[in-house]
Design an enzyme around this catalytic site. Sequence first.
Site, short mmCIF file in Angstrom:
data_model
loop_
_atom_site.label_atom_id
_atom_site.label_comp_id
_atom_site.label_asym_id
_atom_site.label_seq_id
_atom_site.Cartn_x
_atom_site.Cartn_y
_atom_site.Cartn_z
N THR A 172 66.74 176.56 48.43
CA THR A 172 67.26 176.83 49.52
C THR A 172 67.82 177.47 50.19
OG1 THR A 172 67.50 174.29 49.44
CG2 THR A 172 68.37 174.80 51.11
N ARG B 83 69.61 181.37 42.82
CA ARG B 83 71.35 180.75 42.04
C ARG B 83 70.05 180.68 40.72
NH1 ARG B 83 73.80 177.52 46.75
NH2 ARG B 83 73.46 179.39 47.92
N SER C 57 77.06 181.12 47.07
CA SER C 57 77.47 180.03 48.07
C SER C 57 79.10 179.90 48.14
CB SER C 57 76.36 179.51 48.85
OG SER C 57 76.99 178.86 49.97
N HIS C 58 79.10 178.41 47.84
CA HIS C 58 79.82 177.68 47.75
C HIS C 58 79.97 177.04 46.38
CE1 HIS C 58 76.33 175.58 48.68
NE2 HIS C 58 76.77 174.82 47.73
N ASP D 7 83.56 179.02 52.97
CA ASP D 7 82.94 178.67 51.64
C ASP D 7 82.84 180.06 51.09
OD1 ASP D 7 80.37 179.76 52.94
OD2 ASP D 7 80.08 178.80 51.52
N ASP E 134 81.22 182.76 50.02
CA ASP E 134 80.74 183.55 50.77
C ASP E 134 80.47 183.49 52.97
OD1 ASP E 134 78.93 181.64 51.03
OD2 ASP E 134 76.18 182.96 51.33
N ASP F 126 79.96 181.28 55.08
CA ASP F 126 78.81 180.98 56.50
C ASP F 126 79.01 179.87 56.21
OD1 ASP F 126 77.67 180.44 53.71
OD2 ASP F 126 75.91 180.59 54.07
N ARG F 127 80.10 178.63 55.56
CA ARG F 127 80.69 176.97 55.75
C ARG F 127 81.98 176.92 56.29
NH1 ARG F 127 78.22 173.27 51.35
NH2 ARG F 127 76.10 174.00 51.22
N GLU G 107 73.90 172.18 60.62
CA GLU G 107 73.98 171.36 59.60
C GLU G 107 75.54 170.53 59.30
OE1 GLU G 107 70.92 172.72 57.12
OE2 GLU G 107 71.78 174.43 56.77
N SER H 178 76.08 170.22 56.46
CA SER H 178 76.57 170.48 54.82
C SER H 178 77.33 171.37 55.43
CB SER H 178 75.81 171.09 54.48
OG SER H 178 74.72 171.83 54.67
N LYS I 103 74.83 180.98 59.24
CA LYS I 103 75.62 180.62 59.98
C LYS I 103 76.73 180.72 59.46
CE LYS I 103 75.29 177.94 55.81
NZ LYS I 103 74.46 176.62 54.59
C1 G1P Z 1 72.50 173.06 50.79
C2 G1P Z 1 72.67 171.93 52.18
C3 G1P Z 1 71.92 172.53 53.14
C4 G1P Z 1 72.37 174.68 53.16
C5 G1P Z 1 72.71 174.87 52.08
C6 G1P Z 1 73.09 176.40 52.00
O1 G1P Z 1 70.67 172.98 50.47
O2 G1P Z 1 72.39 170.65 51.85
O3 G1P Z 1 72.58 172.20 54.55
O4 G1P Z 1 71.80 174.97 54.58
O5 G1P Z 1 73.45 174.03 51.17
O6 G1P Z 1 74.10 176.38 51.87
P1 G1P Z 1 70.70 171.75 49.56
O7 G1P Z 1 71.25 171.78 48.32
O8 G1P Z 1 70.76 170.29 50.11
O9 G1P Z 1 69.46 171.83 48.95
ZN ZN Z 2 77.89 179.84 51.64
#
Ligand code: G1P
Ligand code: ZN
Length: 544
Positions: free
Chosen positions: A19, A23, A114-115, A278, A280, A282-283, A364, A366, A377
């Site tokens: 996504t 990772r 990311s998170h 988060d 990085d 973006d959240r 989103e 999330s 984001k």
């Molecule tokens: C998750 C979130 C999605 C976001 C992504 C990256 O992806 O659900 O909205 O864009 O992290 O931060 P997922 O693990 O669901 O594929």
């Molecule tokens: Zn992030």
Amino acid sequence: MKNLTTVPTTPFDGQKPGTSGLRKKTVEFMQPDYLNSFTQATFNAIGGLAGKTLVLGGDGRYFNAAAAQVILKMAAANGLQKMIVGQNALLSTPAASNLIRKYQADGGIILSASHNPGGPDEDFGMKFNTANGGPAPESVTERIYSETRSLTAYRILQSPDVDLSALGTRTMGDMEIAIIDPVSDYHALMHQLFDFDAIRGLIAGGFTLAIDAMHAVTGPYARAIIETDLGAPTGTIRNAVPLADFGGGHPDPNPVWAKDLMTILFAAGAPDFGAAMDGDGDRNMILGAATYVTPSDSLAVLAANAHLVPGYAAGLAGIARSMPTSRAADRVAEKLAIECYETPTGWKFFGNLLDAGRATLCGEESAGTGSDHVREKDGLWAILLWLNIIAVRQQSVAQIMTDHWTEYGRNYYSRHDYEGVDAAQAHAMISEMRDRLDSLPGTGVEGMTVQSADDFCYTDPIDGSEAANQGVRIVFDGGSRIVYRLSGTGTVGATLRVYLERYENDPALLHEEPQRALQSIIKAAETLAHIQKFTARNAPDVRT
Ligand code: G1P
Ligand code: ZN
């Protein structure tokens, strides 16, 4: 070029960007040649680096600095003309997106998972953004993956590490390295969008804040903007020093992982406003005193009020939300008589809409909200937009929410995650659902009737590209909805996400506890999919 070596390598399995980039567990990334191979595959996939400029930075997690050095040496060996690097190899994801756009770079590399937690036993990640500043679209990530499958060698310069702690220009081989302050360009961009005087006045008037940077990359950004510039007291930004392991925490701004902040905002004498970002940057999570704003609602409120803020005073071209995000924003779009686009999960799907000027705000469920100011984001941007709106409306977060629900109705919403479940079982559950989709419309579940059932397939309105199998969705009469999908960012087993939504516009029923308000939808989700059987769990690991 002197000291250039070409190192033979064989393909690694599984270097498939998900996504949001590649990772993996940090140890997997740190094995010999792993990062190097993925980096070379990326360079090959974009047609080489000769004469190009790229941006490089990351969220400061374990292996960030060492990985940046490898990437620099490989970029120099591949003929890159110039690399713009954040000091100490730090850049938040939105700041990197801004730099790519502002300096018209050909793209950028962001080191982040990311998170997800960081550290030797946790996660690492690398993503490539294209020249518009946004995450590489699937056409590019597919090319990268295909390059990883056939790679036979990578190029690297034998060179000492560059000191990335001092600002200024260096050279490595024939490549120029510009080491820049990670905050200042981003800070300048925020000044173009928001009324800093209004927010400064709000804070000077006694409005109190608690912002949690979760020991991740946004600490220096938030300190410079919210404390130094906007005048919030020192200490407003908590956990402001980026740490390689995020202080042992999980840098995900939701009620579960930002529990300390939740406690502060729900205690007696709570500050007026709370927020977290988060790993990085973006959240975001938005809170008021004793108030939690679900990300889907946040998008809707921001869309309904954006015109109050200088950067959006001309109104919105359109709104875009990922498919599982609640349909609260759709109601705002309807009222504003603008388009609301529904895209698959992942920020990369917003890029074309933003580039084409079809959408101004995106979001989103999330905890991601953003706009056309960058192509990612942006957590701190969301906080500043909220603060600017509060400064204009002179209302509490709770009051703004109540007004919003009274006007538009409330989309009760929750996401239930089952983490690290058996991947084969999770896929079996989804595929069994897919097989039954056609037979579901018209049937009754928990007192509701299924209106439609499908597996979301998206056709990009700009380039016509298609993304299939983006989540099973079941819509009931009255607009309630369940979505099932598997995460594309996890690193262990599979993560099942179940998204639950119910619309309510009875003024007497706008302040229920969401899990209670969603009770029948939650039951229907189990009845329809047999989640407990397939996941071997009797409850979700995380409810947001
Ligand atoms: C998750 C979130 C999605 C976001 C992504 C990256 O992806 O659900 O909205 O864009 O992290 O931060 P997922 O693990 O669901 O594929
Ligand atoms: Zn992030």
